[in-house]
Design a protein around this motif. Sequence first.
Motif, PDB file in Angstrom:
ATOM      1  N   UNK A 120       6.186   4.882  -7.966  1.00  0.00           N
ATOM      2  CA  UNK A 120       5.597   5.782  -8.956  1.00  0.00           C
ATOM      3  C   UNK A 120       5.276   7.131  -8.327  1.00  0.00           C
ATOM      4  N   UNK A 121       5.508   7.257  -7.017  1.00  0.00           N
ATOM      5  CA  UNK A 121       5.327   8.548  -6.360  1.00  0.00           C
ATOM      6  C   UNK A 121       6.404   8.671  -5.290  1.00  0.00           C
ATOM      7  N   UNK A 122       7.041   9.848  -5.153  1.00  0.00           N
ATOM      8  CA  UNK A 122       8.219   9.940  -4.277  1.00  0.00           C
ATOM      9  C   UNK A 122       7.906   9.775  -2.791  1.00  0.00           C
ATOM     10  N   UNK A 123       6.680  10.128  -2.370  1.00  0.00           N
ATOM     11  CA  UNK A 123       6.362  10.075  -0.949  1.00  0.00           C
ATOM     12  C   UNK A 123       5.250   9.087  -0.664  1.00  0.00           C
ATOM     13  N   UNK A 124       5.178   8.672   0.606  1.00  0.00           N
ATOM     14  CA  UNK A 124       3.990   7.947   1.039  1.00  0.00           C
ATOM     15  C   UNK A 124       2.824   8.931   1.018  1.00  0.00           C
ATOM     16  N   UNK A 125       1.632   8.414   0.812  1.00  0.00           N
ATOM     17  CA  UNK A 125       0.446   9.269   0.696  1.00  0.00           C
ATOM     18  C   UNK A 125       0.221  10.083   1.973  1.00  0.00           C
ATOM     19  N   UNK A 172       0.853  -1.192   0.000  1.00  0.00           N
ATOM     20  CA  UNK A 172       0.000   0.000   0.000  1.00  0.00           C
ATOM     21  C   UNK A 172       0.888   1.241   0.000  1.00  0.00           C
ATOM     22  N   UNK A 173       0.318   2.369  -0.373  1.00  0.00           N
ATOM     23  CA  UNK A 173       1.123   3.588  -0.510  1.00  0.00           C
ATOM     24  C   UNK A 173       0.892   4.585   0.623  1.00  0.00           C
ATOM     25  N   UNK A 174       0.001   4.271   1.556  1.00  0.00           N
ATOM     26  CA  UNK A 174      -0.307   5.233   2.616  1.00  0.00           C
ATOM     27  C   UNK A 174       0.909   5.506   3.487  1.00  0.00           C
ATOM     28  N   UNK A 175       1.654   4.444   3.804  1.00  0.00           N
ATOM     29  CA  UNK A 175       2.873   4.547   4.599  1.00  0.00           C
ATOM     30  C   UNK A 175       4.028   4.001   3.777  1.00  0.00           C
TER      31      UNK A 175
END
Lengths: 361, 361
Positions: free
Chosen positions: B56-61, B8-11
């Motif tokens: 695909x995104x530099x930071x966690x959401x 997951x991308x949240x953390x």
Amino acid sequence: MKIAQLAPLWESIPPVLSGRTEQTISYLTEELVRQGHEVTLFASGDSVTSARLVATYPHSMRLAPEISNCDAPLISLMERAFATSQTFDLIHSHLEFRPFPLARRSNTPMLSTLHTRLDPPELLPVFRKFSDMSLVSLSDAQRDPLAWANWHRTIQPGLPIDLFSPHVDPGRYFAFLGRIVPDTGLDQAIALALHTGMPLRIGATVDPAHVEYYQTVIEPLLDNSLIELVGELTDSEKDDVLGHAFALLAPYHKTDPFCFEVIESLACGTPVIAYGSGCIPEVLEQGVTGVICQTFEELLAAPDLVPLLSRRDCRQTFESRHTITRMAREYLEVYEQVLGRPPVDAMQTLAGTPLAYSEQH
Amino acid sequence: MKIAQLAPLWESIPPVLSGRTEQTISYLTEELVRQGHEVTLFASGDSVTSARLVATYPHSMRLAPEISNCDAPLISLMERAFATSQTFDLIHSHLEFRPFPLARRSNTPMLSTLHTRLDPPELLPVFRKFSDMSLVSLSDAQRDPLAWANWHRTIQPGLPIDLFSPHVDPGRYFAFLGRIVPDTGLDQAIALALHTGMPLRIGATVDPAHVEYYQTVIEPLLDNSLIELVGELTDSEKDDVLGHAFALLAPYHKTDPFCFEVIESLACGTPVIAYGSGCIPEVLEQGVTGVICQTFEELLAAPDLVPLLSRRDCRQTFESRHTITRMAREYLEVYEQVLGRPPVDAMQTLAGTPLAYSEQH
């Protein structure tokens, strides 16, 4: 033509409450069916349509408080559509980027109408990754953040020709419709009304995300007998409020992808005073259906120009450019355009994809 | 083995703050790499791993407030993984049902570990539609709402063997760890402490969704010198608080899919007093590592039984059953099981799908 329409699940089709996207999907679907096309509407189970309805959940998500995660029903719905995609000539999606991965792996062409603003930064990577997807915008202005994408056409939403009736005699008050948020410039609409000494009837609701703006900026301005907040309006109430207005005030600083209030006003025969921002210059014709201003000073002077405009021209413009007949015709033209391309072997495309995308992010 | 892990991308992986799912993914990934497997971790760009990281995104959401829609980066990430799926022997997903449509259209087998509760009603249709997906649960109890799904195995999350140290001497206070929500029974833990006259140290945070529960039920109980709320604990603080406790109190009415606090306690050598709900009977051994109660009366009597338990046995149980070595071994066994099946022609499966699913919803 055999067409699948993929609708969001938050509201039914048509919506019980206001929902511009759901309303447009409903108008388009009904018109396509009326013209003899075989339309399958993938939507919430409480939708009402003359198309074949396919639902994977009985209620719209807004009426299903037991549901904490809307993604699950959406994924069921998309899977249902794409598992039967070979039974459609074309899939018309209103689900933003969500079905892009499935469309890439399907032999049935998909067209996506984007109904929302495209400036959130998280959209850029996903649209870049799926830059081959065929897109329709509601206005040219909407495209700006993703101008390089595979846009086929701008198709402005339409309204049923008889939803509103023409009112030829100008009224003696201004009308304002829409959400009360900083972008819609209600404070300037009020200033204009007070400056002119003409009443203003506000058919609008307070946006829950902008309560503080309402309380600090707008509420203090309402304490004047010229200003009347009448709340959210039904279509027949709009016909009354808009139809008997002198002009609609639409001093938006930024617009949504499309300005539905403006074409509703024209349908009633009522000209519009607006700033030339967003989609306004695409919808409003300077000196014919409205007064397009660049500065606040021009806005204050605009009412003097309204009597030069013909309310019959406003209605006539609506009838020729903003009906669902025109919208459906334009969609059918784009459908043909998408189908008329040399058939793509989807599996071939897929097989060639990995390297290109792993380098590109 | 060439394995893709979809996080997951949240953390980030591992999480900056607490995140049991992200922590488990990190432990598993590092252990698989250590054992010589070729692991590609699809996760947020601020993740830290010895596997190959694809972001695909530099930071966690959580650290990207500019992002209003987490679905967009997730779809980019999944597309990136499945567009290169032929380079992996197996895809191990931690993204719930989200990649199911892509997995159905891929020739690379996918295994999904479900880290959350499965009782939300919206999950039933989507899991039914994808009933062929290979699943792993964190506990047998977790499976109940979807007991008929394609479960391959329960694999309890593990911890590094040296994360906590054994403490052989029993302390003179109780410990409570976890969220302050009605399900975790902190009120009963406090009642037990007061009844026994032994202090209680609470390493817990107030759940934002249950502030009212905290204020009305828990806060009034804290006004006693025996009760100490020490807030959220780091791992080294847990080692101290748990390691020097007489027992962990875990009087949960309902449990999350897995009771991490219980194995953390055992790792410190500290026995556990708990109700026999949820995953507790799968983790705790009555009379060896804990006292499992059925009623509040049994709970009040449980401390008398704690001295009969061996703290060495608690630690020994942890070492033999709850380490990441054991977890990784079990995952590798399931990976082999998934790969060892007769190869399925994914396109064939897909072609046979439509009728079956359109009838079944």
